[in-house]
Design a protein around this motif. Structure first.
Motif, PDB file in Angstrom:
ATOM      1  N   ARG A  65       0.834  -1.213   0.000  1.00  0.00           N
ATOM      2  CA  ARG A  65       0.000   0.000   0.000  1.00  0.00           C
ATOM      3  C   ARG A  65       0.866   1.259   0.000  1.00  0.00           C
ATOM      4  NH1 ARG A  65      -4.914   2.213   1.118  1.00  0.00           N
ATOM      5  NH2 ARG A  65      -5.947   0.193   1.100  1.00  0.00           N
ATOM      6  N   LEU A  66       1.879   1.275   0.856  1.00  0.00           N
ATOM      7  CA  LEU A  66       2.750   2.447   0.916  1.00  0.00           C
ATOM      8  C   LEU A  66       3.563   2.613  -0.367  1.00  0.00           C
ATOM      9  CD1 LEU A  66       4.047   2.183   4.598  1.00  0.00           C
ATOM     10  CD2 LEU A  66       2.359   3.795   3.680  1.00  0.00           C
ATOM     11  N   ARG A 117       1.647   4.272  -2.968  1.00  0.00           N
ATOM     12  CA  ARG A 117       1.519   5.707  -2.707  1.00  0.00           C
ATOM     13  C   ARG A 117       2.803   6.461  -3.024  1.00  0.00           C
ATOM     14  NH1 ARG A 117       0.537   7.094   3.436  1.00  0.00           N
ATOM     15  NH2 ARG A 117      -1.265   5.735   3.040  1.00  0.00           N
ATOM     16  N   GLN A 118       3.976   5.809  -2.809  1.00  0.00           N
ATOM     17  CA  GLN A 118       5.212   6.575  -2.764  1.00  0.00           C
ATOM     18  C   GLN A 118       6.330   6.106  -3.677  1.00  0.00           C
ATOM     19  OE1 GLN A 118       5.056   8.052   1.698  1.00  0.00           O
ATOM     20  NE2 GLN A 118       5.766   5.939   1.632  1.00  0.00           N
ATOM     21  N   SER A 136       8.363   1.588   0.296  1.00  0.00           N
ATOM     22  CA  SER A 136       7.398   1.939   1.346  1.00  0.00           C
ATOM     23  C   SER A 136       7.845   3.165   2.135  1.00  0.00           C
ATOM     24  CB  SER A 136       7.192   0.761   2.303  1.00  0.00           C
ATOM     25  OG  SER A 136       8.326   0.591   3.163  1.00  0.00           O
ATOM     26  N   ASN A 164       9.558   3.279   4.850  1.00  0.00           N
ATOM     27  CA  ASN A 164       9.368   3.094   6.291  1.00  0.00           C
ATOM     28  C   ASN A 164      10.406   2.091   6.782  1.00  0.00           C
ATOM     29  OD1 ASN A 164       8.426   2.134   8.884  1.00  0.00           O
ATOM     30  ND2 ASN A 164       6.460   3.099   8.435  1.00  0.00           N
ATOM     31  N   GLN A 186      -3.790   1.815  -4.238  1.00  0.00           N
ATOM     32  CA  GLN A 186      -3.344   1.265  -2.963  1.00  0.00           C
ATOM     33  C   GLN A 186      -4.166   0.059  -2.529  1.00  0.00           C
ATOM     34  OE1 GLN A 186      -2.576   4.353   0.062  1.00  0.00           O
ATOM     35  NE2 GLN A 186      -2.672   5.870  -1.586  1.00  0.00           N
TER      36      GLN A 186
END
Length: 230
Positions: A103-104, A107-108, A150, A152, A199
């Motif tokens: 998902r991240l 988005r990115q 991600s 992260n 996402q």
């Protein structure tokens, strides 16, 4: 699926010899040169590695922390055993974290990362389903790119930590008939979702991918249990 990661001893006092011992012992465990329940004698390992006992001891401690070794009554450290309950617990977390990473990434992810994923897909498609080692390397590169996308670091560390105990399951999901083609299709759908910034779809594909991997690994453990009972 098997995403290989390098996790050398992390203590500030770790030495090059300890890191070398860690890597060599871990590789041997991943290749199942040491079987679940097999005793890991510090002196014997140090001798076989050609290094002293202190760095060998440091490496064994790190492998115990990571769950590849465990203390057994009156036997010392042994190679850990991963049963079906442990595997189910691992995949319960992987299902959530892999979905979050996808998902991240949707988005990115940068255009460069998406291009890297596309190039990886091309190499996967060109690789024979019989070349398991090459497929495993490409799979690791693919997932590590998604993880990095991600943005992260804590999520990436958690995903890598969950990969470690899976080394205790003999073989790889890519040995299952039809899995290479299935994984490639799922990877393609995941990259499509990431590129389209969808996402929800990226998360759904990641969960599907994890659940198929869990099913294969659980069946492998069940087959091994049947063989031992015969």
């Amino acid at each position: 699926m098997g995403v290989r990661t390098e996790r050398p001893p992390t203590s500030r006092g770790s030495t090059p010899l300890a890191r070398q011992a860690y890597t060599r012992i871990r590789d041997a465990i991943e290749r199942h040169q040491y079987q679940p329940g097999e005793r890991m004698r510090e002196a014997d390992l140090a001798k076989s590695l050609g290094i002293s006992r202190t760095p060998t001891r440091d490496a064994l401690k790190q492998l115990e922390v990571e769950g590849l070794l465990e203390a057994a009554p009156r036997r010392g450290l042994v190679v850990a055993t991963l049963d079906q309950q442990h595997l189910t617990e691992i995949y319960a977390l992987r299902d959530v974290l892999e979905a979050l990473a996808a998902r991240l990434a949707a988005r990115q992810a940068s255009e460069a990362e998406i291009s890297t994923l596309r190039a990886n897909l091309e190499r996967q498609a060109e690789t024979s389903s019989d070349d398991i080692d090459a497929l495993i390397r490409l799979n690791s590169q693919f997932h590590n790119t998604v993880y990095r996308a991600s943005r992260n670091r804590y999520l990436v560390d958690a995903l890598h930590a969950l990969q470690t105990p899976l080394a205790l399951v003999p073989g790889t999901t890519y040995s299952d008939p039809g899995r290479p083609a299935q994984a490639l299709r799922q990877h393609q759908r995941l990259v499509d979702a990431i590129e389209q910034r969808d996402q929800d779809q990226a998360e759904a594909v990641a969960r599907e991918h994890m659940r198929d991997g869990e099913r294969i690994r659980l069946q492998r453990l069940a087959d091994l249990a049947d063989e031992l009972d015969r």
